[in-house]
Design a protein around this motif. Structure first.
Motif, mmCIF file in Angstrom:
data_model
loop_
_atom_site.group_PDB
_atom_site.id
_atom_site.type_symbol
_atom_site.label_atom_id
_atom_site.label_comp_id
_atom_site.label_asym_id
_atom_site.label_seq_id
_atom_site.Cartn_x
_atom_site.Cartn_y
_atom_site.Cartn_z
ATOM 1 N N LEU A 351 0.836 -1.199 0.000
ATOM 2 C CA LEU A 351 0.000 0.000 0.000
ATOM 3 C C LEU A 351 0.870 1.248 0.000
ATOM 4 N N MET A 352 0.531 2.189 -0.872
ATOM 5 C CA MET A 352 1.337 3.375 -1.073
ATOM 6 C C MET A 352 0.971 4.480 -0.079
ATOM 7 N N PRO A 365 -1.293 9.919 11.688
ATOM 8 C CA PRO A 365 -0.161 9.030 11.963
ATOM 9 C C PRO A 365 -0.594 7.614 12.307
ATOM 10 N N GLU A 366 -1.737 7.495 12.975
ATOM 11 C CA GLU A 366 -2.229 6.166 13.353
ATOM 12 C C GLU A 366 -2.641 5.367 12.113
ATOM 13 N N ARG A 371 -1.144 1.251 7.679
ATOM 14 C CA ARG A 371 -0.613 0.966 6.341
ATOM 15 C C ARG A 371 0.740 0.267 6.427
ATOM 16 N N GLN A 372 1.600 0.781 7.276
ATOM 17 C CA GLN A 372 2.925 0.190 7.398
ATOM 18 C C GLN A 372 2.863 -1.226 7.978
ATOM 19 N N ALA A 373 1.917 -1.462 8.882
ATOM 20 C CA ALA A 373 1.769 -2.808 9.448
ATOM 21 C C ALA A 373 1.321 -3.805 8.375
ATOM 22 N N TRP A 377 3.572 -7.014 6.916
ATOM 23 C CA TRP A 377 3.067 -8.387 6.763
ATOM 24 C C TRP A 377 3.248 -8.878 5.324
ATOM 25 N N LEU A 378 2.929 -8.025 4.349
ATOM 26 C CA LEU A 378 3.062 -8.438 2.951
ATOM 27 C C LEU A 378 4.509 -8.762 2.601
#
Length: 436
Positions: A351-352, A365-366, A371-373, A377-378
């Motif tokens: 995800l971008m 930020p949350e 997105r980063q989580a 995983w990916l």
């Protein structure tokens, strides 16, 4: 994924149809060699679009009545014959198709988007007849017609609806100017009768197949507005799936090139319906489509010759609905399992970033941590489950500010790529994942 203002414009832009025409050469009825696997014919998808119910206001709700619509699409692969798929999947009644044609655009005229080459016009038939009924909730496949198609060639489909259709089945974000006018215009050489010209909306048209001697199948892109082309130049076919198709053609010429079918829907989510509202006052619309898992049996698995699925979804679940990483990952895993259970190659995209898009609450930020989580995983456990992962995030983010798109790739709304960004996304897909 579009901003509330963009969707308001799209929802209000939809209107309808076209006018009169002379006789055209009809195609022959189907034969045994029309079916894939029989005789020498193998059919492959060259173009397709995901469709949804019409919105609750405007002409997509009221429908077309004694009107025609002229629509331009671009193929991915070519062949000597084609067939066209029409749809009334979300209609509330049977609809009558009075006449349908396919033609080539006349690029020598000033209005080459609406004008067609008269000698190229071919009437589409359905079991040998020039008109047909599409039952409520059904699709309609035309007879094959001898109409040689090149790779990435523009084709023009014109449909005439003599009586009121009721709510339309449509794709709301075509990124192509289409044309609507009164009466039967299916063979009209110029666009003078087409008085409505929205930069949106393929209506009642969902796919085109071509005949090929040998086909390696097709690649389906299951995405949202990033794949649907928001931010790309209108009438230029510069969505990243279009540019991926060009890469494949350049890398592996006919007849070994797979088709690319873009089954993305702007605003689509993994876990929510299109009508559900979102952050920043986003109201929701039917044209955003049902949740992605509900789309598999209509938008993915029935596509002609599908062999590979690239899933790029989840960002709308984050900004619109504030879903948890666990909810997003669970749906991505389920899509992957269903795709692989069909014997298809399953690929996912990270995800971008989208900081700067929308008003208060759209990006936080949350939400970026979510997105980063998902991306973590990916890149880790997800990579072991999917057949491949394309790291769009790593390619598209600004190294100096990873929560934002690289400015050179940003269309200006900080979530959708421009043409340069779309090219970067297409180039990020390892062709070996697609069997090349």
């Amino acid at each position: 994924m579009p901003t509330p203002k963009r969707w308001h414009v799209i929802a209000s832009a939809v209107t309808l149809l076209i006018a009169a025409t002379p006789a055209v050469t009809a195609s022959a009825g189907p034969t045994d060699t029309d079916r894939a696997g029989h005789g020498r014919a193998e059919w492959a998808g060259t173009w397709a679009a995901a469709v949804t119910r019409g919105n609750t206001v405007g002409l997509t709700e009221t429908g077309l009545n004694n009107q025609s619509i002229r629509m331009t699409v671009q193929t991915s692969v070519g062949g000597p014959r084609l067939r066209v798929r029409l749809t009334n999947l979300y209609g509330q009644q049977a609809i009558q198709v009075g006449r349908a044609t396919i033609a080539r655009p006349n690029t020598a005229t000033a209005d080459d988007l609406s004008d067609i080459v008269p000698a190229s016009v071919r009437q589409l038939t359905f079991s040998g007849a020039g008109s047909a009924t599409i039952n409520k909730g059904a699709e309609l496949l035309s007879d094959p017609v001898a109409f040689p198609v090149a790779e990435q060639e523009d084709l023009v489909v014109t449909l005439y609806f003599p009586v009121l259709t009721g709510p339309v089945t449509f794709h709301g974000q075509s990124r192509v100017t289409n044309f609507i006018g009164a009466t039967d215009l299916t063979s009209a050489a110029d666009g003078a009768g087409f008085t409505i010209r929205p930069n949106c909306c393929w209506m009642f048209l969902s796919g085109i197949d071509v005949e090929r001697k040998v086909t390696p199948g097709s690649v389906v892109v299951l995405g949202d507005s990033i794949s649907d082309g928001n931010g790309s130049t209108v009438n230029a076919d510069r969505r990243w799936p279009d540019l991926l198709a060009k890469r494949l053609i350049d890398a592996r010429p006919e007849p070994r090139t797979p088709g690319v079918l873009n089954l993305s829907l702007a605003g689509n989510r993994l876990n929510h319906e299109g009508t559900e509202p979102g952050a920043g006052g986003f109201p929701g619309y039917y044209e955003l489509g049902p949740n992605a898992l509900a789309r598999l049996n209509e938008d993915v698995f029935p596509q002609t010759g599908v062999r590979t699925v690239i899933t790029h979804l989840g960002i709308n679940d984050i900004w619109m609905s504030d879903d948890s990483p666990e909810a997003i990952i669970a749906s991505l895993r389920q899509i992957n399992r269903q795709v692989q259970a069909r014997g298809l190659t399953s690929i996912a995209g990270t995800l971008m970033p989208y900081e700067g898009n929308g008003g208060p609450g759209v990006w936080t930020p949350e939400k970026d941590a979510t997105r980063q989580a998902v991306n973590t995983w990916l890149r880790g456990p997800g990579r072991a489950e999917f057949d491949g992962v394309v790291d769009f995030d790593a390619v598209m983010r600004d190294p100096a500010q990873p929560s934002r798109l690289l400015p050179a790739y940003d269309s200006g709304d900080h979530i959708h790529p421009n043409d340069t960004g779309a090219a970067a996304m297409a180039n990020a897909v390892p062709l070996k994942l697609l069997g090349l």
